[in-house]
Write an enzyme that holds these catalytic residues in place. Structure first.
Site, PDB file in Angstrom:
ATOM      1  N   GLU A  45     -25.013  13.334  19.178  1.00  0.00           N
ATOM      2  CA  GLU A  45     -25.531  13.142  17.809  1.00  0.00           C
ATOM      3  C   GLU A  45     -26.153  14.451  17.342  1.00  0.00           C
ATOM      4  O   GLU A  45     -27.052  14.986  18.001  1.00  0.00           O
ATOM      5  CB  GLU A  45     -26.559  11.997  17.751  1.00  0.00           C
ATOM      6  CG  GLU A  45     -26.981  11.761  16.301  1.00  0.00           C
ATOM      7  CD  GLU A  45     -27.974  10.620  16.108  1.00  0.00           C
ATOM      8  OE1 GLU A  45     -28.196   9.810  17.036  1.00  0.00           O
ATOM      9  OE2 GLU A  45     -28.549  10.567  15.001  1.00  0.00           O
ATOM     10  N   GLU A  77     -31.254  18.535  17.884  1.00  0.00           N
ATOM     11  CA  GLU A  77     -32.157  18.484  16.720  1.00  0.00           C
ATOM     12  C   GLU A  77     -33.043  19.720  16.718  1.00  0.00           C
ATOM     13  O   GLU A  77     -33.708  20.009  17.710  1.00  0.00           O
ATOM     14  CB  GLU A  77     -33.012  17.206  16.777  1.00  0.00           C
ATOM     15  CG  GLU A  77     -34.070  17.075  15.710  1.00  0.00           C
ATOM     16  CD  GLU A  77     -33.556  17.242  14.282  1.00  0.00           C
ATOM     17  OE1 GLU A  77     -33.885  18.278  13.669  1.00  0.00           O
ATOM     18  OE2 GLU A  77     -32.848  16.357  13.789  1.00  0.00           O
ATOM     19  N   ASP A 105     -28.519  17.213   6.292  1.00  0.00           N
ATOM     20  CA  ASP A 105     -29.161  17.772   5.085  1.00  0.00           C
ATOM     21  C   ASP A 105     -28.077  18.050   4.048  1.00  0.00           C
ATOM     22  O   ASP A 105     -27.126  18.774   4.339  1.00  0.00           O
ATOM     23  CB  ASP A 105     -29.878  19.088   5.434  1.00  0.00           C
ATOM     24  CG  ASP A 105     -31.072  18.849   6.347  1.00  0.00           C
ATOM     25  OD1 ASP A 105     -31.921  18.014   6.004  1.00  0.00           O
ATOM     26  OD2 ASP A 105     -31.142  19.496   7.413  1.00  0.00           O
ATOM     27  N   LYS A 123     -27.524  22.471  -3.707  1.00  0.00           N
ATOM     28  CA  LYS A 123     -27.322  23.680  -4.533  1.00  0.00           C
ATOM     29  C   LYS A 123     -26.159  24.489  -3.967  1.00  0.00           C
ATOM     30  O   LYS A 123     -26.087  24.685  -2.752  1.00  0.00           O
ATOM     31  CB  LYS A 123     -28.587  24.547  -4.514  1.00  0.00           C
ATOM     32  CG  LYS A 123     -29.704  23.945  -5.324  1.00  0.00           C
ATOM     33  CD  LYS A 123     -30.880  24.886  -5.408  1.00  0.00           C
ATOM     34  CE  LYS A 123     -32.017  24.209  -6.122  1.00  0.00           C
ATOM     35  NZ  LYS A 123     -33.304  24.502  -5.545  1.00  0.00           N
ATOM     36  N   ASP A 147     -25.307  10.158   1.912  1.00  0.00           N
ATOM     37  CA  ASP A 147     -25.453   9.497   0.613  1.00  0.00           C
ATOM     38  C   ASP A 147     -25.164  10.502  -0.495  1.00  0.00           C
ATOM     39  O   ASP A 147     -25.309  10.178  -1.670  1.00  0.00           O
ATOM     40  CB  ASP A 147     -26.864   8.914   0.461  1.00  0.00           C
ATOM     41  CG  ASP A 147     -27.927   9.989   0.545  1.00  0.00           C
ATOM     42  OD1 ASP A 147     -27.979  10.680   1.582  1.00  0.00           O
ATOM     43  OD2 ASP A 147     -28.697  10.159  -0.420  1.00  0.00           O
TER      44      ASP A 147
HETATM   45  C1  LIG Z   1     -31.522  14.838   6.514  1.00  0.00           C
HETATM   46  S1  LIG Z   1     -32.083  14.862   8.162  1.00  0.00           S
HETATM   47  C2  LIG Z   1     -31.365  13.343   8.819  1.00  0.00           C
HETATM   48  C3  LIG Z   1     -32.024  12.891  10.078  1.00  0.00           C
HETATM   49  C4  LIG Z   1     -31.462  11.598  10.657  1.00  0.00           C
HETATM   50  N1  LIG Z   1     -30.100  11.759  11.082  1.00  0.00           N
HETATM   51  C5  LIG Z   1     -31.565  10.480   9.649  1.00  0.00           C
HETATM   52  O1  LIG Z   1     -30.526  10.098   9.076  1.00  0.00           O
HETATM   53  O2  LIG Z   1     -32.690   9.994   9.437  1.00  0.00           O
HETATM   54  C6  LIG Z   1     -31.037  16.095   8.914  1.00  0.00           C
HETATM   55  C7  LIG Z   1     -31.537  16.557  10.278  1.00  0.00           C
HETATM   56  O3  LIG Z   1     -30.618  17.488  10.835  1.00  0.00           O
HETATM   57  C8  LIG Z   1     -31.351  18.507  11.503  1.00  0.00           C
HETATM   58  N2  LIG Z   1     -30.463  19.686  11.549  1.00  0.00           N
HETATM   59  C9  LIG Z   1     -30.007  20.387  10.488  1.00  0.00           C
HETATM   60  N3  LIG Z   1     -29.197  21.372  10.877  1.00  0.00           N
HETATM   61  C10 LIG Z   1     -29.133  21.311  12.229  1.00  0.00           C
HETATM   62  C11 LIG Z   1     -28.450  22.080  13.208  1.00  0.00           C
HETATM   63  N4  LIG Z   1     -27.686  23.118  12.864  1.00  0.00           N
HETATM   64  N5  LIG Z   1     -28.587  21.738  14.502  1.00  0.00           N
HETATM   65  C12 LIG Z   1     -29.386  20.678  14.848  1.00  0.00           C
HETATM   66  N6  LIG Z   1     -30.056  19.926  13.962  1.00  0.00           N
HETATM   67  C13 LIG Z   1     -29.931  20.221  12.667  1.00  0.00           C
HETATM   68  C14 LIG Z   1     -32.592  18.689  10.656  1.00  0.00           C
HETATM   69  O4  LIG Z   1     -33.674  19.219  11.389  1.00  0.00           O
HETATM   70  C15 LIG Z   1     -32.878  17.254  10.216  1.00  0.00           C
HETATM   71  O5  LIG Z   1     -33.774  16.582  11.085  1.00  0.00           O
END
Ligand SMILES: C[S@@+](CC[C@H](N)C(=O)[O-])C[C@H]1O[C@@H](n2cnc3c(N)ncnc32)[C@H](O)[C@@H]1O
Length: 234
Positions: free
Chosen positions: A69, A94, A143, A147, A179
């Site tokens: 994941e 993460e 994420d 933009k 989403d």
């Molecule tokens: C929008 S959050 C979604 C978290 C979770 N999956 C949820 O749906 O509640 C996106 C997560 O991806 C992590 N993330 C972003 N880019 C990443 C990367 N290159 N490697 C590991 N984690 C990453 C961020 O720190 C963040 O916690």
């Protein structure tokens, strides 16, 4: 180990978010005491620093399936999966340290032995994995970086998809939910452009009875605002 400045190399770096967001002393201690026991990060860094022959990562072989994941956030889905499938390995990547601490607490409290954690930027982790060695990959509401100038920060880039496709054992085993309509449309455009290399994919709007519906904090936030959750299967 994780907090040592010279060890926090470029492999932990991640555009857009400060990795060292505020973290409490107790979480710091927890990570210092236990993190290395449940992580391959040092082997991954060694792999990247190696000049000559590079040995791909070896997963413990007692597990029936290997799941990854990427961006597990607070780890809710990761932990639920690890509890319900104790014969499978769950690798959670993460960059957000508080998320790592949260999952580490659960691993210890619930005595879970089928989770491996990584605080590295996922790209560096994926590069060390052997071809066709992973059963399923989940990317739950990454994420969105809406933009245009930030699109290059998105996890679903050409380079990452190339790696994901290389390491999975079979088709239809990479699952991304979002989403963000712009994220799903842009990813579809990318996959259409490189169809010859990436093969076919499916997208749909998640229905309430789908196993992946409402499984994470970010998904539920979107659902509360009456947003749609898209699922991409590759
Ligand atoms: C929008 S959050 C979604 C978290 C979770 N999956 C949820 O749906 O509640 C996106 C997560 O991806 C992590 N993330 C972003 N880019 C990443 C990367 N290159 N490697 C590991 N984690 C990453 C961020 O720190 C963040 O916690």
């Amino acid at each position: 180990m994780l907090f040592s400045k010279n060890l926090r190399s470029k492999y932990y770096s991640y555009q857009g978010r400060k990795i060292s967001k505020k973290i409490s002393q107790s979480k710091k201690k927890l990570i210092n005491d236990f993190y290395d026991r449940f992580s391959f990060d040092q082997s991954i860094i060694q792999y990247h620093n190696q000049k000559n022959i590079k040995q791909k990562l070896k997963f413990p072989d007692q597990f029936k399936k290997v799941n990854i994941e990427i961006g597990f956030g607070n780890g809710e889905f990761l932990i639920k999966n690890a509890i319900s499938s104790p014969n499978e390995l769950f690798i959670g990547i993460e960059v957000y340290l508080n998320g790592i601490a949260k999952v580490l607490t659960e691993i210890i409290n619930l005595k879970l032995d089928n989770i491996i954690l990584s605080n590295l930027n996922s790209f560096y982790f994926l590069e060390t994995i052997s071809c066709k060695s992973v059963d399923r990959i989940f990317i739950i509401n990454p994420d969105p970086w809406t933009k245009k100038r930030h699109h290059k920060r998105r996890v679903m880039s050409y380079e990452t998809i190339k790696l994901l496709k290389k390491i999975v054992k079979s088709k239809n085993s990479i699952f991304m939910t979002t989403d963000s309509e712009s994220y799903i449309k842009d990813t579809e455009r990318l996959l259409n452009k490189y169809k010859a290399s990436f093969g076919s994919y499916k997208t749909c709007i998640l229905s309430e009875n789908n196993k992946l519906y409402g499984i994470s904090r970010y998904q539920r936030k979107a659902i509360e605002k009456e947003g749609k959750i898209y699922l991409l299967t590759l």
